[in-house]
Write a protein that holds these residues in place. Structure first.
Motif, short mmCIF file in Angstrom:
data_model
loop_
_atom_site.label_atom_id
_atom_site.label_comp_id
_atom_site.label_asym_id
_atom_site.label_seq_id
_atom_site.Cartn_x
_atom_site.Cartn_y
_atom_site.Cartn_z
N ILE A 26 0.84 -1.21 0.00
CA ILE A 26 0.00 0.00 0.00
C ILE A 26 0.87 1.25 0.00
O ILE A 26 0.67 2.18 -0.78
N LEU A 27 1.88 1.24 0.89
CA LEU A 27 2.77 2.40 1.01
C LEU A 27 3.48 2.68 -0.31
O LEU A 27 3.51 3.82 -0.80
N PHE A 29 2.61 1.66 -3.27
CA PHE A 29 1.62 2.05 -4.27
C PHE A 29 1.35 3.55 -4.20
O PHE A 29 1.34 4.25 -5.21
N ILE A 30 1.14 4.06 -2.98
CA ILE A 30 0.84 5.49 -2.81
C ILE A 30 2.00 6.33 -3.33
O ILE A 30 1.81 7.26 -4.13
N ILE A 31 3.21 5.99 -2.88
CA ILE A 31 4.36 6.81 -3.24
C ILE A 31 4.62 6.77 -4.75
O ILE A 31 4.80 7.80 -5.40
N ASN A 33 2.52 5.90 -7.21
CA ASN A 33 1.42 6.49 -7.97
C ASN A 33 1.53 8.01 -8.03
O ASN A 33 1.45 8.61 -9.11
N ILE A 34 1.71 8.62 -6.87
CA ILE A 34 1.79 10.08 -6.83
C ILE A 34 3.05 10.57 -7.56
O ILE A 34 3.01 11.55 -8.31
N MET A 245 -6.61 17.74 -12.98
CA MET A 245 -5.92 16.57 -12.46
C MET A 245 -4.40 16.71 -12.50
O MET A 245 -3.73 16.41 -11.52
N ALA A 248 -3.32 18.92 -9.77
CA ALA A 248 -3.54 18.27 -8.48
C ALA A 248 -2.41 17.28 -8.20
O ALA A 248 -1.83 17.28 -7.12
N TYR A 249 -2.11 16.46 -9.20
CA TYR A 249 -1.02 15.48 -9.03
C TYR A 249 0.31 16.17 -8.76
O TYR A 249 1.09 15.75 -7.90
N ALA A 252 0.34 17.45 -5.23
CA ALA A 252 0.45 16.32 -4.30
C ALA A 252 1.88 15.79 -4.27
O ALA A 252 2.40 15.47 -3.21
N MET A 256 4.14 15.56 -1.00
CA MET A 256 4.53 14.27 -0.47
C MET A 256 6.04 14.14 -0.42
O MET A 256 6.61 13.72 0.59
N LEU B 108 4.30 6.13 6.36
CA LEU B 108 2.85 6.19 6.14
C LEU B 108 2.22 7.34 6.92
O LEU B 108 1.26 7.96 6.48
N ILE B 111 2.24 10.88 5.14
CA ILE B 111 1.45 11.18 3.95
C ILE B 111 0.19 11.94 4.37
O ILE B 111 -0.54 11.50 5.24
N PRO B 112 -0.05 13.12 3.79
CA PRO B 112 -1.18 13.96 4.23
C PRO B 112 -2.52 13.28 3.97
O PRO B 112 -2.66 12.53 3.00
N VAL B 115 -4.10 13.36 0.54
CA VAL B 115 -3.56 12.44 -0.47
C VAL B 115 -4.24 11.08 -0.37
O VAL B 115 -4.61 10.48 -1.39
N PHE B 118 -7.63 11.49 -1.93
CA PHE B 118 -7.49 11.63 -3.38
C PHE B 118 -7.32 10.26 -4.05
O PHE B 118 -8.03 9.91 -4.99
N LEU B 119 -6.37 9.47 -3.52
CA LEU B 119 -6.14 8.14 -4.10
C LEU B 119 -7.34 7.24 -3.86
O LEU B 119 -7.67 6.39 -4.70
#
Lengths: 278, 279
Positions: A26-27, A29-31, A33-34, A245, A248-249, A252, A256, B108, B111-112, B115, B118-119
């Motif tokens: 998950i972690l 994926f988030i990093i 993706n952004i 979008m 926004a990306y 973000a 991040m 983890l 991360i705000p 975000v 949004f995801l």
């Protein structure tokens, strides 16, 4: 039927490692993706142009300026209070109901959700004191939010400085305050810096507090009484209203990456401090 | 007054800053919200689900139920995942790997929340809509996102609790022929239980107080949910959605909603503090 202990150990370990792997996934994926979608948006024009057309076009300069302004104000307000509290708790009192009460207050304050802080900042600073939606209202409310972080880390840092340092100072005839300012605080400085950096990280990502205290004006704030839209608030508005979008990306990604970098440096600093004194 | 005495007085005043901030927050939230609760009656305010602030109906039952359900859902996902990570890091991973994994998982927390929201909207909501039905913006989406957001709280406090269990406990159990897992389950976990419960309580506070991510994925419909696929509006999102334009009684009602939230969270904090103190 009783399961063979070795078999159950294998099963348990498999489940635990799978869960851990999933969390890491998950972690990552988030990093990823952004970063993949956001980093290409970050160009000099994106960083240094003002937003146009409600943020649909142009850059995000005014939001970077507002974020820096508000965060700086919050840090300037909260650091002396937080470090002072930590010095008092570690150097001037014995553990007792007084310190417990102060610590309890600080822990409760850390648990207050940002929307409540937002309500509070809105009624006290924006309305009652008449600061309006402004850098000042936002900075004051954020300062309250980060106070517990600074207190906790400074306390840990000051406690990590060995007792002998202080005893040597007294044996040389220094007063308590001299010992603190000349020896204890300089030794604890990396830890205190960690706390301040973590607070910056926390401030950068904060949205709920600032939406109701600093407002959402897209103009670059100059005076402390000007309203300012921070990057996190800008990102929220862009994403929620579906304005742009790519922008926004991009916002973000900047948020991040800077928060993660700050937290990483803060973490390394703290580890080094712990290693040095243990 | 000598310089030393003066310094001590000043530091004492600074040390009161957190306590007095907390006091100020409490006073102002209650001052703004209490008149409305008294006028409407606490019973009506809490037990009615009719929220039409412009017409004078202030009932927040639907939001209380939504908040509680979303939080419980977050616990169902976040506690097992977080506890598993904590166990792996504290008991099963080689020290070298722990040195890398622990700070990584702690990222983890940085991360705000916007975000995450949004995801959630971009990835989770379409998945729910396509495979499970409903509008996608739902109780389930909010619970899943919150479940991920509370992981750092659960992980770091549980690790501290597990690390605090003395090594000889483990050695004794292993020496009696127990496997490592038996040791963890029968000796380490019971010994660390109060710390782990603290972690869960604080995570609950986090989840119930989270606002921005929830607004983005929960759908914000004003009714008591009947399915996990229904859109919901929590206490926090109700405040954030309406504060921007509310005035008069309506604004007071939002502060009253804040009082309810504040009381819930302070009770959770108090429980966590009492639990840690007993040890």
């Amino acid at each position: 039927m009783r399961l063979d202990p070795r078999l159950s150990q294998i099963m348990a370990k498999t489940v635990l490692w799978t869960f851990t792997g999933f969390t890491l996934f998950i972690l990552i994926f988030i990093i990823v993706n952004i970063s993949v979608k956001g980093l290409p948006q970050i160009t000099p024009t994106f960083l240094f142009d003002l937003p146009h057309d409600m943020g649909r076009a142009g850059g995000i300069f005014s939001t970077i300026a507002a974020t820096a302004y508000i965060t700086l104000l919050a840090i300037l307000l909260a650091s002396p209070l937080g470090v002072g509290t930590a010095i008092y708790l570690t150097e001037y009192t014995r553990e007792g109901w007084g310190t417990r009460l102060i610590r309890f207050g600080s822990e409760c304050l850390a648990g207050v959700p940002s929307i409540i802080l937002g309500l509070f900042g809105f009624v006290l600073f924006v309305m009652k004191l008449g600061f309006g939606w402004s850098v000042l209202s936002g900075g004051l409310t954020l300062a309250i939010m980060i106070l517990p972080i600074i207190i906790r880390t400074s306390e840990e840092a000051i406690k990590a400085v060995p007792r002998e340092y202080r005893q040597v100072c007294y044996s040389l005839g220094l007063s308590q305050w001299q010992a603190i300012t000349r020896v204890v605080l300089p030794s604890a400085l990396p830890g205190i810096t960690t706390g301040i950096m973590l607070s910056v990280g926390r401030s950068l990502g904060e949205t709920a507090v600032l939406l109701f205290t600093a407002g959402a004006s897209l103009r670059t704030p100059v005076s402390v009484f000007d309203s300012g839209r921070t990057m996190a608030v800008h990102f929220y508005i862009l994403a929620r209203e579906g304005l742009s979008m790519p922008n926004a990306y991009g916002t973000a990604a900047i948020l991040m990456v800077s928060i993660l970098a700050i937290n990483l440096v803060a973490y390394t600093l703290m580890q080094r401090l712990i290693k040095r004194y243990s | 007054m000598s310089r030393e005495k003066f310094v001590e007085r000043v530091l004492f005043l600074l040390a009161l800053s957190s306590l007095s901030s907390l006091l100020l927050i409490t006073v102002f939230i209650f001052l703004e919200g209490m008149p409305l609760i008294i006028e409407t009656g606490l019973g009506n305010f809490l037990a009615s689900s009719h929220w039409a602030p412009t017409k004078g109906h202030f009932g927040i039952l639907a939001m209380i139920i939504s908040s509680v359900l979303v939080t419980l859902g977050a616990m169902v996902l976040g506690v097992p995942l977080g506890l598993a990570c904590a166990l792996v890091l504290a008991e099963f991973s080689p020290p070298r790997l722990k040195m890398v994994l622990k700070p990584t998982l702690e990222l983890l927390a940085g991360i705000p929340s916007v975000v995450y929201g949004f995801l959630g909207v971009l990835w989770l909501v379409p998945l729910i809509r396509d495979y499970l039905g409903g509008p996608g913006l739902s109780l389930l989406a909010a619970a899943l996102i919150l479940g991920i957001m509370i992981l750092p709280t659960v992980i770091s406090i549980s690790i501290d609790a597990l690390d605090a269990v003395p090594g000889p406990y483990r050695d004794g159990s292993i020496a009696l022929g127990a496997t490592q897992w038996q040791t963890v389950r029968r000796v380490v976990l019971p010994a660390a239980s109060s710390g782990i419960i603290t972690a869960v309580i604080l995570a609950m506070g986090r989840a119930i107080g989270e606002t921005m991510a929830v607004i983005m994925v929960a759908g914000n419909a004003l009714k008591i949910p009947t399915s996990i696929l229904d859109p919901v509006r929590t206490l926090t999102s109700n405040i954030a959605l309406e504060l921007g334009y509310a005035s008069g009684r309506h604004r007071e009602a939002l502060f009253a909603t804040g009082i309810v939230l504040f009381v819930i969270i302070m009770l959770l904090n108090l429980a966590a503090t009492l639990l840690t103190r007993r040890k």
